[in-house]
Write a protein that holds these residues in place. Structure first.
Motif, PDB file in Angstrom:
ATOM      1  N   LEU A 166      53.012  -6.104  45.440  1.00 39.09           N
ATOM      2  CA  LEU A 166      53.008  -7.358  44.697  1.00 39.09           C
ATOM      3  C   LEU A 166      53.841  -7.237  43.417  1.00 39.09           C
ATOM      4  N   ALA A 167      53.715  -6.116  42.731  1.00 38.58           N
ATOM      5  CA  ALA A 167      54.509  -5.895  41.509  1.00 38.58           C
ATOM      6  C   ALA A 167      56.002  -5.860  41.836  1.00 38.58           C
ATOM      7  N   ARG A 168      56.363  -5.200  42.925  1.00 42.28           N
ATOM      8  CA  ARG A 168      57.783  -5.166  43.328  1.00 42.28           C
ATOM      9  C   ARG A 168      58.275  -6.566  43.673  1.00 42.28           C
ATOM     10  N   GLN A 169      57.445  -7.327  44.376  1.00 34.93           N
ATOM     11  CA  GLN A 169      57.839  -8.683  44.743  1.00 34.93           C
ATOM     12  C   GLN A 169      58.008  -9.562  43.497  1.00 34.93           C
ATOM     13  N   ASP A 170      57.092  -9.422  42.543  1.00 33.25           N
ATOM     14  CA  ASP A 170      57.209 -10.188  41.298  1.00 33.25           C
ATOM     15  C   ASP A 170      58.499  -9.834  40.566  1.00 33.25           C
ATOM     16  N   ALA A 171      58.818  -8.543  40.524  1.00 35.33           N
ATOM     17  CA  ALA A 171      60.047  -8.107  39.850  1.00 35.33           C
ATOM     18  C   ALA A 171      61.283  -8.649  40.564  1.00 35.33           C
ATOM     19  N   ALA A 172      61.271  -8.640  41.884  1.00 34.64           N
ATOM     20  CA  ALA A 172      62.421  -9.149  42.647  1.00 34.64           C
ATOM     21  C   ALA A 172      62.592 -10.646  42.444  1.00 34.64           C
ATOM     22  N   ILE A 173      61.491 -11.377  42.412  1.00 29.79           N
ATOM     23  CA  ILE A 173      61.559 -12.827  42.193  1.00 29.79           C
ATOM     24  C   ILE A 173      62.074 -13.114  40.782  1.00 29.79           C
ATOM     25  N   ALA A 174      61.590 -12.363  39.795  1.00 28.60           N
ATOM     26  CA  ALA A 174      62.054 -12.548  38.417  1.00 28.60           C
ATOM     27  C   ALA A 174      63.546 -12.237  38.302  1.00 28.60           C
ATOM     28  N   ALA A 175      63.998 -11.196  38.994  1.00 32.02           N
ATOM     29  CA  ALA A 175      65.419 -10.843  38.963  1.00 32.02           C
ATOM     30  C   ALA A 175      66.262 -11.943  39.603  1.00 32.02           C
ATOM     31  N   LEU A 176      65.773 -12.499  40.694  1.00 25.55           N
ATOM     32  CA  LEU A 176      66.504 -13.581  41.351  1.00 25.55           C
ATOM     33  C   LEU A 176      66.565 -14.814  40.452  1.00 25.55           C
TER      34      LEU A 176
END
Length: 119
Positions: free
Chosen positions: A88-98
């Motif tokens: 979930l943390a990785r997904q949040d970081a990827a969404i924020a980066a996008l």
């Protein structure tokens, strides 16, 4: 790198959908733990034999038994919880980066709040 705004929006939608699914799995584990604790509570209360001996039952003893059982049940699922939390943390970081990339390109991607909901 995505050049097409429609492709970027589609990727964003897929990423948020995957994040919602991961959050759903974590919520499911939480509900399963709660359900198991709910079935155990009546058994925890039966150990109060203090009244038969002329003294009131110790309320802290019930709490200690409850906490011990909760810790044991949670420990069984902890590796799964940890893995999903990291995902979930990785997904949040990827969404924020996008979102950051989309914002720096001058293209606005639909902003969503926690859990992928519209603010």
């Amino acid at each position: 790198m995505m050049s097409n705004p429609e492709q970027r929006a589609a990727q964003f939608t897929r990423m948020e959908s995957a994040r919602r699914q991961t959050q759903h799995q974590l919520d499911l584990i939480d509900r399963q733990i709660t359900r198991r604790m709910t079935t155990i509570i009546p058994q925890l209360g039966r150990r109060q034999s203090g009244y038969r001996r002329g003294k009131a039952p110790e309320p802290r003893a019930f709490l200690e038994r409850y906490r011990a059982n909760l810790a044991a049940i949670t420990a069984e699922r902890q590796p799964e919880i940890d893995a999903l939390s990291r995902k979930l943390a990785r997904q949040d970081a990827a969404i924020a980066a996008l979102r950051a990339r989309a914002g720096s390109d001058g293209k606005v991607v639909a902003a969503t709040g926690p859990g992928g909901r519209q603010p």
